[in-house]
Design a protein around this motif. Structure first.
Motif, short mmCIF file in Angstrom:
data_model
loop_
_atom_site.label_atom_id
_atom_site.label_comp_id
_atom_site.label_asym_id
_atom_site.label_seq_id
_atom_site.Cartn_x
_atom_site.Cartn_y
_atom_site.Cartn_z
N GLN A 250 0.89 -1.19 -0.01
CA GLN A 250 -0.02 0.03 0.04
C GLN A 250 0.92 1.36 -0.07
N ALA A 251 2.03 1.00 0.86
CA ALA A 251 2.97 2.38 0.95
C ALA A 251 3.42 2.50 -0.66
N LEU A 252 3.90 1.52 -1.23
CA LEU A 252 4.28 1.55 -2.54
C LEU A 252 3.36 2.48 -3.67
N LEU A 253 2.19 2.09 -3.55
CA LEU A 253 1.38 2.71 -4.29
C LEU A 253 1.13 4.09 -4.16
N ASP A 254 1.04 4.34 -2.83
CA ASP A 254 0.87 5.88 -2.34
C ASP A 254 1.96 6.63 -2.62
N GLN A 255 3.05 6.19 -2.56
CA GLN A 255 4.13 6.82 -2.80
C GLN A 255 4.51 7.13 -4.31
N ALA A 256 4.01 6.32 -5.13
CA ALA A 256 4.03 6.58 -6.59
C ALA A 256 2.95 7.59 -6.97
N CYS A 257 1.54 7.27 -6.02
CA CYS A 257 0.75 8.73 -6.43
C CYS A 257 1.07 9.99 -5.96
N GLU A 258 1.85 9.86 -4.96
CA GLU A 258 2.13 11.12 -4.48
C GLU A 258 3.32 11.88 -5.34
N TYR A 259 4.09 11.24 -5.84
CA TYR A 259 4.94 11.82 -6.87
C TYR A 259 4.27 12.23 -8.20
N LEU A 260 3.39 11.42 -8.65
CA LEU A 260 2.58 11.64 -10.02
C LEU A 260 1.66 12.95 -9.58
N GLY A 261 1.30 12.99 -8.29
CA GLY A 261 0.28 14.04 -8.05
C GLY A 261 1.14 15.54 -7.69
N LYS A 262 2.52 15.36 -7.92
CA LYS A 262 3.53 16.56 -7.71
C LYS A 262 3.19 16.90 -6.21
N PHE A 263 2.91 15.98 -5.27
CA PHE A 263 3.17 16.36 -3.82
C PHE A 263 4.44 16.52 -3.22
N PRO A 264 4.79 17.33 -2.36
CA PRO A 264 6.21 17.31 -1.83
C PRO A 264 6.40 16.20 -0.75
N CYS A 265 7.80 15.73 -0.83
CA CYS A 265 8.14 14.76 -0.04
C CYS A 265 8.00 15.12 1.48
N ARG A 266 7.44 14.28 2.20
CA ARG A 266 6.90 14.51 3.48
C ARG A 266 8.05 14.31 4.39
N LEU A 267 9.19 13.54 4.11
CA LEU A 267 10.29 13.40 4.99
C LEU A 267 11.44 14.11 4.35
N GLU A 268 12.52 14.23 5.30
CA GLU A 268 13.92 14.78 5.05
C GLU A 268 14.56 13.96 3.93
N PRO A 269 15.42 14.49 2.90
CA PRO A 269 15.76 13.44 1.77
C PRO A 269 16.43 12.42 2.44
N ALA A 270 17.39 12.51 3.40
CA ALA A 270 18.26 11.76 3.84
C ALA A 270 17.22 10.38 4.47
#
Length: 853
Positions: free
Chosen positions: A413-433
């Protein structure tokens, strides 16, 4: 340019716009000096010859802006990086605002004199610079996006970099598309089609007629947009220049207009009483007779509804076409609030993009419960993700398998949600590291479980989120390599090749491996492009080329190795081990007489050969029905655990082994048939048995059948050397049985004699099959024994890797790396002279210990 056409419309009242010199005086043919426009100052996308006045009759601001910037091939061919007029930056310039006028000298600026107007403003003003380039118009008598005309045009840049056009324009052009030229010729004022620079010249009769006709085309049916602040006094001054009450009223209304600057980066405040024209009014003003021009389309960034993210397409409804006030009170270009034109600043980046087709609305199933997500929606997410142009070619994942894990798995479920967040142009919710660390953990877990496709998708999301991070590209290459090797050594003749449309097909295993290995090399190359000092990237890229041998692979390997040497990864393009100790003496061949181990092996050759012959005789005479005979046979190299990499080295023929010391242990199943050989090794070859028990090498009987070739490759570490003692050598070097190391002369084997070489240098083995009429020569057999390099200081130390090479201490080049250990240490870029001095000191110390062994 021929006779001027009849005027499109005269100023009401009998007057007509007059041609003026740059100082506002009446120009005289043959006397007045200045920048005079001619046909060579215009370039058409529809023809290679200069446009005529007829071609300039119906020009206007490009329709469907800004979409036309990426959708029109004609516009790209005109101002693209490789176009006829290479552009550097493009922006839309509106009518100057009061704030901008305050920074520009209050001079008299004349129509058709943009070159002189810009120079005069820059000379008289403070902190102004002339920007030389082109004004871009669309031919409104052609279909949208079909034909464009560029006019040589100059303007000024304020001290903050903001562009201001001071030259008067027709009322129908409240906005002007400007492109700064990237060419040196334009910077120096070179005219299109001419060989010399664009300089002032005396007015000719032809230029006078051309400019007068151009004035009639542009200003004959209206006035000019004012070249002064849009205040009441400015409007009155403009109205007094017109010739009728109707025209004065029209000019006064539009004189107060101050559209927001196209870049929308530092909007300026405008007069509070300004009434800006709507997009439809602007479109109507530039529309030619008999043609309708649609209002600019709405650009919707999308939102979230019903648990899914909606990416809305452009629309043409009247509501969407209405203007939206920007922060400065003006109308944002294109009818969208805050439209940022900074994406057009660098034409070099945008010119390589493909033409962008119109997109359909897509609902992203982000945050939706699994039972609410359809298979079609699920598949569409991965089609969109893998269709991203920033990625190298990526083989499609097995969508059936991914869908099954999604429906019945845990973390999918996390994998699909992360793909959707990128496609939806949502900012990353965590620090890059933190994001990369968690992504790596999930990727590694999936890779260990054999779920490479899911691991690959995590890497894809990570590299799209952080395109300047090399580790995600490297991990993707490793995963593709592992899938390629699994298919190659799986034994199946065909493999199912998935596809994004869900069909898939069976293909020969060779085709499958070729596809995945080519994709892996692309990702390794991208990794090294991002970080040229990524040693694992060099190791696996070269290894992938060596194992699969695509067209031109060997020359490619040499170039990559030379690049690695240049970046301080290795010191010699021939010596490319994953584990590298830069202080060790490096040479391809060593004299076996310098090693006690080799002298003792040669002295006991007869005993070792006798035990091997007895072992082979036992195998040849074993009865199939005799279950009591448990003599282990020869195994294919690469068949045992920990030797998969070696199995990929066989180009042709067959490479087998009788293991004695491998995988950090004595192989007792075989050792019982070689008791004297084991005793000799344990007594006189402690550097060999020691490195084997520490996981740094092997002791085996290496067996090649005729017709075998081992691909060029480098050993895993330069902390060891390799000894071959000939046991059975049926052919000489001249007969095609030999070993090549680096660029040195080929050498063969002799029975009872040892050869010693540094296998961290590139080497390959040949055993030609000979002619068909020749008798069978038998197998080539050598006792292969790796042993510690005499200069290495951590012999038989279980932590020898960590202590001698921190970079590769915990990195398995056949698995995923830890992202924290991907940089080249300071040790590898130290002074070469210091390296050689330390090597000599260690060599002297090592030789002293060797003699006492």
């Amino acid at each position: 340019g021929g006779q001027a056409p009849s005027p499109r419309g005269q100023a009401q009242g009998g007057g007509m716009a007059r041609l003026l010199a740059e100082d506002g005086s009446e120009p005289k043919v043959g006397e007045s000096n200045g920048f005079w426009l001619s046909e060579v100052d215009f370039v058409s996308s529809a023809s290679k010859v200069a446009p005529t006045l007829c071609d300039l009759e119906k020009l206007g601001f490009p329709r469907d802006w800004p979409a036309v910037y990426t959708q029109s091939a004609a516009l790209k061919a005109l101002i693209g990086r490789r176009g006829r007029l290479p552009g550097k930056k493009v922006a839309v310039a509106g009518v100057p605002t009061p704030e901008e006028w305050a920074q520009v000298p209050q001079l008299s600026y004349c129509p058709l004199q943009s070159l002189a107007n810009a120079e005069r403003a820059a000379v008289a003003g403070q902190g102004l610079q002339v920007v030389r380039g082109w004004a871009l118009f669309e031919r409104l008598d052609r279909d949208p996006g079909e034909a464009f005309v560029a006019e040589r045009y100059w303007w000024v840049a304020l001290s903050n970099g903001r562009w201001v056009d001071v030259s008067p324009r027709p009322l129908a052009w409240p906005q002007l598309l400007l492109a700064e030229s990237a060419g040196a010729g334009a910077d120096s004022g070179e005219a299109a089609g001419s060989a010399g620079p664009r300089r002032r010249s005396r007015l000719t009769a032809a230029e006078a007629e051309f400019n007068k006709a151009l004035l009639r085309l542009r200003f004959g049916d209206g006035g000019a947009v004012p070249s002064s602040p849009p205040a009441a006094s400015a409007a009155a001054a403009l109205a007094s220049a017109t010739t009728s009450a109707a025209q004065r009223a029209k000019a006064t209304t539009l004189a107060a207009t101050a559209p927001a600057d196209a870049k929308a980066t530092t909007p300026a405040a405008t007069a509070p009483t300004v009434q800006a024209p709507t997009s439809a009014q602007v479109a109507a003003a530039v529309a030619p007779a008999g043609r309708s021009v649609p209002a600019p389309q709405r650009l919707d960034a999308g939102g979230i509804a019903g648990g899914g993210a909606m990416l809305a397409p452009p629309t043409t409804d009247a509501k969407a076409a209405s203007p939206v006030k920007s922060a400065g009170g003006g109308v944002a270009a294109g009818g969208r609030k805050g439209l940022d034109y900074s994406k057009f600043d660098n034409i070099e980046d945008s010119d390589d993009e493909r033409l962008v087709p119109r997109q359909e609305a897509v609902t992203l199933p982000m945050g939706m419960p699994r039972e609410a997500v359809s298979r079609e929606e699920y598949d569409k997410v991965w089609k969109m993700l893998l269709g991203t142009k920033e990625l190298p070619f990526t083989p499609a994942p097995d969508l059936d398998q991914l869908w099954g894990y999604y429906k019945y798995g845990a973390m999918e479920q996390a994998l699909l949600d992360q793909a959707c967040e990128y496609l939806g142009k949502f900012p990353c919710r965590l620090e890059p590291a933190d994001y990369k660390s968690k992504t790596y953990t999930l990727t590694k877990k999936l890779e260990v479980e054999g779920r490479e496709d899911e691991a690959r998708m995590w890497s894809v999301i990570c590299m799209l989120r952080f395109p300047k991070d090399p580790d995600a590209y490297y991990n993707q290459g490793v995963l593709l390599n592992k899938m390629c090797d699994a298919a190659k050594f799986g034994g199946a003749p065909t493999m199912r090749l998935p596809s994004l449309d869900g069909s898939g097909k069976l293909v020969p295993v060779e085709q499958y491996c070729s596809l995945f290995s080519r994709s892996a090399t692309s990702y390794y190359r991208r990794c090294l492009k991002v970080d040229p000092k990524q040693r694992p990237g060099y190791i696996n890229l070269i290894g992938c080329l060596e194992r699969n041998e695509p067209s031109g692979w060997y020359e490619d390997v040499q170039q990559i190795a030379a690049s690695a040497v240049k970046n301080g990864i290795w010191y010699d393009r021939w010596q490319r081990p994953p584990h590298f100790v830069p202080t060790l003496e490096a040479k391809p061949w060593h004299d076996p007489d310098n090693f006690l181990m080799c002298r003792m092996l040669e002295a006991n050759y007869d005993i070792i050969r006798g035990e091997y012959d007895a072992y082979i005789h036992r195998l040849e005479n074993r009865k199939d029905w005799d279950d009591s005979d448990t003599t282990p046979g020869l195994g294919d190299v690469g068949g045992r655990a920990g030797a998969l990499h070696d199995g990929g080295l066989t180009k042709s023929g067959r490479w087998r082994e009788v293991p004695l010391f491998t995988n950090c242990t004595l192989q007792r199943e075989h050792a019982e048939y070689f008791p004297e050989t084991i005793r000799i090794l344990q007594t006189h070859c402690r550097d060999s048995t020691g490195i084997s028990l520490c996981g740094g090498g092997d002791v085996i009987f290496s067996v090649l059948t005729p017709g075998t070739r081992l691909r060029p490759h480098c050993g895993p570490s330069n902390s060891r050397l390799t000894c071959h003692m000939g046991i059975r050598v049926p052919r000489t070097k001249e007969q095609g049985c030999y070993l090549r190391v680096a660029g040195e002369e080929r050498r063969g084997w002799e029975e009872g004699k040892c050869v010693v070489f540094d296998d961290s240098f590139e080497h390959e083995v040949f055993f030609d099959a000979g002619k068909s009429e020749d008798p069978y020569p038998g197998e080539r057999v050598v006792l292969l024994a790796n042993f510690w390099h005499p200069d290495f200081e951590f012999k038989n130390d279980p932590e020898w890797r960590q202590k001698s090479d921190e970079v590769m201490a915990s990195v398995d080049v056949e698995s995923l790396p830890q992202t924290a250990v991907m940089k080249v240490p300071e040790l590898q870029v130290q002074d070469p002279e210091r390296r050689r001095r330390r090597a000599r000191e260690r060599a002297q110390k090592g030789r002293g210990e060797g003699k006492s062994q």
